[in-house]
Design a protein around this motif. Structure first.
Motif, PDB file in Angstrom:
ATOM      1  N   TYR A  23      63.587  50.660  26.238  1.00 25.32           N
ATOM      2  CA  TYR A  23      64.240  49.960  25.127  1.00 25.32           C
ATOM      3  C   TYR A  23      63.536  48.635  24.844  1.00 25.32           C
ATOM      4  CZ  TYR A  23      67.598  47.221  22.507  1.00 25.32           C
ATOM      5  OH  TYR A  23      68.178  46.423  21.566  1.00 25.32           O
ATOM      6  N   GLU A  26      60.560  49.048  22.898  1.00 26.10           N
ATOM      7  CA  GLU A  26      60.875  49.644  21.601  1.00 26.10           C
ATOM      8  C   GLU A  26      60.489  51.122  21.500  1.00 26.10           C
ATOM      9  OE1 GLU A  26      59.203  47.149  18.591  1.00 26.10           O
ATOM     10  OE2 GLU A  26      60.343  45.404  19.239  1.00 26.10           O
ATOM     11  N   ASP A  28      62.827  53.475  22.752  1.00 24.92           N
ATOM     12  CA  ASP A  28      64.136  54.122  22.623  1.00 24.92           C
ATOM     13  C   ASP A  28      65.075  53.196  21.867  1.00 24.92           C
ATOM     14  OD1 ASP A  28      63.715  56.558  23.887  1.00 24.92           O
ATOM     15  OD2 ASP A  28      64.241  55.786  25.859  1.00 24.92           O
ATOM     16  N   SER A  29      66.066  53.805  21.220  1.00 24.50           N
ATOM     17  CA  SER A  29      67.057  52.995  20.512  1.00 24.50           C
ATOM     18  C   SER A  29      68.148  52.547  21.494  1.00 24.50           C
ATOM     19  CB  SER A  29      67.687  53.805  19.376  1.00 24.50           C
ATOM     20  OG  SER A  29      68.442  54.874  19.898  1.00 24.50           O
TER      21      SER A  29
END
Length: 115
Positions: A23, A26, A28-29
């Motif tokens: 995450y 950037e 994975d959401s």
């Protein structure tokens, strides 16, 4: 304490750290990280306290804890399959658009060379 009741929380902790790293980079959401973290925490709780699955199962009207766990795993798998299907379909559409654009641009450049 059984071996899996120590192993699953350790694996879950490593997976949550990995998800947070993805995450922060950037990849994975935030919603993906939260969903997987909740799932991994639930797996850890059920590994440490096996009878907790029976308690949760009774809340949802299921008689056995193992049935509840199987239903939850099945739901997560179905969600993952639908998400992957959506991404593949979107990628196919993008590839088709790119191929059409490249084909049209090559057609124009070939006509220019012929003249």
């Amino acid at each position: 304490m059984l071996f899996y009741s120590i192993l699953f929380p350790i694996i879950s902790l490593i997976a949550i750290i990995w998800l947070l790293w993805r995450y922060l980079n950037e990849k994975d959401s935030l919603i993906t990280v939260i969903l997987w973290a909740v799932f991994l925490i639930i797996v850890s709780v059920f590994a440490i306290f096996p009878h907790a699955s029976t308690t949760f199962a009774k809340l949802f009207g299921i008689t056995r804890g193992l049935d509840f766990i199987i239903i939850i795993v099945f739901a997560v798998l179905v969600y993952t399959i639908f998400k992957l299907y959506y991404k593949i379909d979107k990628l196919e559409d993008n590839i088709n658009k790119i191929v059409k654009e490249v084909a049209l641009s090559n057609e124009i450049s070939l006509k220019d060379k012929e003249d």
